[in-house]
Design an enzyme around this catalytic site. Structure first.
Site, PDB file in Angstrom:
ATOM      1  N   ARG A  33       1.240  -3.789  41.510  1.00 15.97           N
ATOM      2  CA  ARG A  33       1.931  -4.296  40.300  1.00 15.97           C
ATOM      3  C   ARG A  33       3.372  -4.228  40.410  1.00 15.97           C
ATOM      4  O   ARG A  33       4.144  -4.703  39.657  1.00 15.97           O
ATOM      5  CB  ARG A  33       1.324  -3.993  39.006  1.00 15.97           C
ATOM      6  CG  ARG A  33      -0.129  -4.590  38.908  1.00 15.97           C
ATOM      7  CD  ARG A  33      -0.327  -5.938  38.986  1.00 15.97           C
ATOM      8  NE  ARG A  33      -1.459  -6.522  38.821  1.00 15.97           N
ATOM      9  CZ  ARG A  33      -1.937  -7.657  38.805  1.00 15.97           C
ATOM     10  NH1 ARG A  33      -1.332  -8.739  39.153  1.00 15.97           N
ATOM     11  NH2 ARG A  33      -3.044  -7.959  38.489  1.00 15.97           N
ATOM     12  N   ALA A  77      -6.374  -7.855  16.263  1.00 15.50           N
ATOM     13  CA  ALA A  77      -5.875  -8.660  15.577  1.00 15.50           C
ATOM     14  C   ALA A  77      -7.031  -9.471  14.663  1.00 15.50           C
ATOM     15  O   ALA A  77      -6.625 -10.372  14.149  1.00 15.50           O
ATOM     16  CB  ALA A  77      -4.937  -9.566  16.389  1.00 15.50           C
TER      17      ALA A  77
HETATM   18  C1  FAD Z   1      -0.329 -10.657  43.463  1.00 12.24           C
HETATM   19  C2  FAD Z   1      -1.561 -10.680  42.690  1.00 12.24           C
HETATM   20  C3  FAD Z   1      -2.152 -12.105  42.643  1.00 12.24           C
HETATM   21  C4  FAD Z   1      -3.354 -12.164  41.880  1.00 12.24           C
HETATM   22  N1  FAD Z   1      -3.874 -13.222  41.714  1.00 12.24           N
HETATM   23  C5  FAD Z   1      -5.064 -13.552  41.067  1.00 12.24           C
HETATM   24  C6  FAD Z   1      -5.506 -14.879  40.786  1.00 12.24           C
HETATM   25  O1  FAD Z   1      -4.851 -15.882  41.248  1.00 12.24           O
HETATM   26  N2  FAD Z   1      -6.784 -15.006  40.212  1.00 12.24           N
HETATM   27  C7  FAD Z   1      -7.535 -13.858  39.791  1.00 12.24           C
HETATM   28  O2  FAD Z   1      -8.639 -14.031  38.992  1.00 12.24           O
HETATM   29  N3  FAD Z   1      -7.026 -12.848  40.042  1.00 12.24           N
HETATM   30  C8  FAD Z   1      -5.877 -12.454  40.692  1.00 12.24           C
HETATM   31  N4  FAD Z   1      -5.466 -10.997  40.878  1.00 12.24           N
HETATM   32  C9  FAD Z   1      -6.100  -9.941  40.396  1.00 12.24           C
HETATM   33  C10 FAD Z   1      -6.912  -9.328  41.599  1.00 12.24           C
HETATM   34  O3  FAD Z   1      -7.895 -10.060  42.231  1.00 12.24           O
HETATM   35  C11 FAD Z   1      -7.473  -7.979  40.942  1.00 12.24           C
HETATM   36  O4  FAD Z   1      -8.702  -8.247  40.202  1.00 12.24           O
HETATM   37  C12 FAD Z   1      -6.638  -7.201  40.364  1.00 12.24           C
HETATM   38  O5  FAD Z   1      -5.625  -6.736  41.112  1.00 12.24           O
HETATM   39  C13 FAD Z   1      -7.461  -5.904  40.091  1.00 12.24           C
HETATM   40  O6  FAD Z   1      -7.614  -5.057  41.291  1.00 12.24           O
HETATM   41  P1  FAD Z   1      -8.900  -4.372  41.664  1.00 12.24           P
HETATM   42  O7  FAD Z   1     -10.391  -5.235  41.353  1.00 12.24           O
HETATM   43  O8  FAD Z   1      -8.609  -3.748  43.100  1.00 12.24           O
HETATM   44  O9  FAD Z   1      -8.470  -3.139  40.696  1.00 12.24           O
HETATM   45  P2  FAD Z   1      -9.613  -2.231  39.534  1.00 12.24           P
HETATM   46  O10 FAD Z   1     -10.513  -3.245  38.907  1.00 12.24           O
HETATM   47  O11 FAD Z   1      -9.034  -1.236  39.231  1.00 12.24           O
HETATM   48  O12 FAD Z   1     -10.719  -1.836  40.697  1.00 12.24           O
HETATM   49  C14 FAD Z   1     -10.116  -0.729  41.603  1.00 12.24           C
HETATM   50  C15 FAD Z   1     -11.247  -0.741  42.733  1.00 12.24           C
HETATM   51  O13 FAD Z   1     -12.463  -0.147  42.278  1.00 12.24           O
HETATM   52  C16 FAD Z   1     -13.591  -0.910  43.118  1.00 12.24           C
HETATM   53  N5  FAD Z   1     -14.332  -1.656  42.038  1.00 12.24           N
HETATM   54  C17 FAD Z   1     -13.964  -1.977  40.866  1.00 12.24           C
HETATM   55  N6  FAD Z   1     -15.019  -2.493  40.035  1.00 12.24           N
HETATM   56  C18 FAD Z   1     -15.695  -3.034  41.148  1.00 12.24           C
HETATM   57  C19 FAD Z   1     -16.963  -3.683  40.985  1.00 12.24           C
HETATM   58  N7  FAD Z   1     -17.485  -4.295  39.848  1.00 12.24           N
HETATM   59  N8  FAD Z   1     -17.628  -4.184  42.291  1.00 12.24           N
HETATM   60  C20 FAD Z   1     -17.130  -3.534  43.448  1.00 12.24           C
HETATM   61  N9  FAD Z   1     -15.992  -2.604  43.667  1.00 12.24           N
HETATM   62  C21 FAD Z   1     -15.417  -2.505  42.243  1.00 12.24           C
HETATM   63  C22 FAD Z   1     -12.836  -1.916  44.131  1.00 12.24           C
HETATM   64  O14 FAD Z   1     -12.538  -1.096  45.047  1.00 12.24           O
HETATM   65  C23 FAD Z   1     -11.365  -2.012  43.509  1.00 12.24           C
HETATM   66  O15 FAD Z   1     -10.460  -2.336  44.456  1.00 12.24           O
HETATM   67  C24 FAD Z   1      -4.035 -11.009  41.434  1.00 12.24           C
HETATM   68  C25 FAD Z   1      -3.610  -9.800  41.856  1.00 12.24           C
HETATM   69  C26 FAD Z   1      -2.214  -9.746  42.287  1.00 12.24           C
HETATM   70  C27 FAD Z   1      -1.840  -8.307  42.629  1.00 12.24           C
END
Ligand code: FAD
Length: 301
Positions: free
Chosen positions: A223, A123
């Protein structure tokens, strides 16, 4: 309708020129390729490309030279074993690339999934379309009284009509101001990268999003779950329908172990064993917190 006639013609042209390939092909996924599946009022998902199929998962797990085993039942058993034991890297051998059109507030939740490659519509460079997500009346719900992160009963009557009116009016006004600021008629015209900052979060954006099957399952687990906000859940469900056709064996294992399964804590296992032995266990003598106990009873009664 999220796609213009020109865009639909481009998609049909892409689908009308199939080419032979030596690569793994999933017939189920070929049927989806390039086609847009509508989501929300102006959004869509469409599969742009993919790599691998169920056999590719088996092939990688066995580090074999061919296309996996000759027997589907063997492939299915191995895929289920891999899923059950969190042997995840074979699932990373399959990849998917999606084109997604989605409201900005949904994109903010989606982008938290870091294990993907993303390229978003600029954008700064382009002018955005006048398209906003306006919830269908049945999605216009009140704040939940039991869950701070959720919605409750659907708004009714005059309040529902007023809210819808506010959403439409504010978005329309913001877009009018956006266009006025950009305009170069009789003025310099504000830069696109600045004019956009006044637009609401229900403005639609688009991106290409590429990830592997392991991380896609993680995304879908979070999700497509009932606890996810409706507006991202419908995208996850649309993607899940494609994945089911793409890798039916892996998806069935995912549905069974991840979507349909539960993780048991050591305390929960101990309580279940005591219950099976005929003991009446209460939260107080379970060793679990009230929250844990509520969730435990939600599943086990
Ligand atoms: C119902 C729901 C409510 C939520 N509420 C909130 C909220 O209130 N506030 C908020 O901020 N977020 C919120 N989230 C987001 C949540 O905390 C995660 O950031 C989001 O679901 C992405 O998940 P993930 O980090 O596992 O996924 P990805 O980023 O795809 O990572 C996948 C996996 O890779 C590993 N990984 C990736 N990057 C790293 C890293 N840098 N260090 C270590 N391991 C890593 C971990 O094992 C991770 O589980 C919510 C999510 C859901 C589903």
């Amino acid at each position: 309708m999220p796609l213009s006639p020109d865009q639909i013609a481009e998609i049909e042209a892409a689908r009308s020129t199939p080419r032979p390939t030596l690569r793994a092909v999933s017939e189920g996924m070929e049927a989806h390729l390039y086609r847009a599946q509508e989501v929300l009022d102006h959004g869509f998902i469409r599969v742009i490309d993919y790599m691998g199929d169920d056999a590719a998962i088996v092939q990688a797990a066995r580090v074999s030279y061919g296309a996996g085993t000759k027997h589907v039942s063997n492939d299915e058993g191995l895929i289920r074993y891999l899923m059950r034991h969190w042997h995840s890297t074979p699932f990373e051998m399959c990849e998917i690339k999606l084109h997604v059109k989605l409201p900005v507030f949904v994109a903010r939740q989606w982008i938290r999934h870091r294990t993907a490659n993303v390229n978003e519509y600029s954008a700064r460079y382009s002018i955005l379309d006048r398209e906003f997500y306006i919830p269908a009346p049945e999605q216009l719900a009140a704040q939940s009284t039991v869950n701070n992160q959720g919605r409750g009963a659907v708004l009714q009557g005059a309040e529902a009509a007023r809210v819808l009116e506010v959403l439409k009016r504010d978005a329309g006004q913001a877009f009018d101001s956006y266009e006025q600021m950009l305009s170069q008629e009789g003025q310099q015209g504000l830069a696109r990268e600045l004019a956009r900052m006044n637009l609401p979060m229900n403005t639609y954006t688009q991106w290409y999003w590429k990830t592997d099957l392991h991380n896609l399952f993680h995304f879908l687990r979070l999700r497509a779950d009932a606890h996810a906000q409706y507006e991202i859940r419908v995208y996850a469900e649309a993607i899940a329908a494609c994945v089911k056709d793409w890798v039916p064996l892996a998806f069935a294992a995912f549905e069974d172990y991840r979507m349909g399964g539960v993780t048991l804590s050591a305390k929960a296992i101990a309580v279940l064993k005591r219950r099976l032995a005929g003991e009446v266990v209460t939260q107080e003598d379970s060793g679990m917190s009230k929250g844990e106990w509520r969730e435990f009873e939600g599943i086990w009664g």
